[in-house]
Motif scaffolding. Structure first.
Motif, mmCIF file in Angstrom:
data_model
loop_
_atom_site.group_PDB
_atom_site.id
_atom_site.type_symbol
_atom_site.label_atom_id
_atom_site.label_comp_id
_atom_site.label_asym_id
_atom_site.label_seq_id
_atom_site.Cartn_x
_atom_site.Cartn_y
_atom_site.Cartn_z
ATOM 1 N N CYS A 1 -0.269 -9.924 1.672
ATOM 2 C CA CYS A 1 -0.843 -8.870 0.839
ATOM 3 C C CYS A 1 0.245 -7.830 0.554
ATOM 4 N N SER B 1 -0.224 -5.001 -0.782
ATOM 5 C CA SER B 1 -0.741 -3.641 -0.638
ATOM 6 C C SER B 1 -0.739 -3.177 0.816
ATOM 7 N N CYS B 2 -1.321 -3.984 1.706
ATOM 8 C CA CYS B 2 -1.465 -3.545 3.099
ATOM 9 C C CYS B 2 -0.549 -4.279 4.076
ATOM 10 N N ASN C 1 -2.945 -9.710 -3.371
ATOM 11 C CA ASN C 1 -3.788 -8.697 -2.736
ATOM 12 C C ASN C 1 -4.899 -9.368 -1.963
ATOM 13 N N CYS D 1 -7.995 -5.286 -0.307
ATOM 14 C CA CYS D 1 -7.183 -4.442 -1.191
ATOM 15 C C CYS D 1 -7.450 -4.696 -2.682
ATOM 16 N N GLN D 2 -8.256 -5.678 -2.991
ATOM 17 C CA GLN D 2 -8.515 -5.991 -4.406
ATOM 18 C C GLN D 2 -9.389 -4.926 -5.057
#
Length: 148
Positions: A104, A106-107, A143, A147-148
């Motif tokens: 991911c 994002s995270c 993602n 996080c989507q």
């Protein structure tokens, strides 16, 4: 094979590599390797350092020693890393069976997976192009559902 036997075999391999290279065997490298052998996931250098300090509170291992140890262990193929651009690297031991990663962006969550169809397709593509695969790394970036 039990985990202790596997750990001992990998530590013996570290000793063999160090001797072969004419280097001094250090407990610090072994401690860093052991943290990654026991880790359930992928760890940053800072997380490795934290685990080293938890397991060995009286140790004088500093963060610079952890970074040097990680670099050496990766160089001799006892561990691997996943690079996260500006976020640095996360490390894991090479003692697990082959697997690929979903990451991911994002995270930073990492999901390990293995798919025989993908492995066979890679072999087919390599053969069609006159290649013999000696190693590969697959990282699928995206993602995660959170996080989507």
């Amino acid at each position: 094979m039990s985990n202790n036997n596997k750990f001992d075999d990998i530590k013996d391999e570290l000793k063999r590599i160090v001797k072969q290279r004419g280097l001094k065997y250090t407990e610090q490298r072994e401690i860093v390797l052991e943290v990654l052998l026991k880790a359930k996931g992928h760890l940053t250098a800072e997380e490795v350092y934290h685990e080293v300090k938890l397991a060995n509170p009286d140790s004088n291992i500093g963060i610079a020693t952890v970074y040097r140890s990680l670099s050496f262990l990766e160089e001799v193929h006892l561990i691997t890393s996943i690079t996260f651009g500006t976020d640095g690297k996360k490390y894991e031991s090479n003692s697990k069976k082959h697997h690929d990663h979903l990451i991911c962006v994002s995270c930073g969550k990492i999901v390990e997976f293995m798919d025989e169809d993908i492995e066979k397709k890679q072999e087919k593509i390599a053969k069609e192009n006159g290649f013999k695969i000696t190693s590969h790394v697959m990282q699928l970036l995206g993602n995660c559902s959170d996080c989507q």
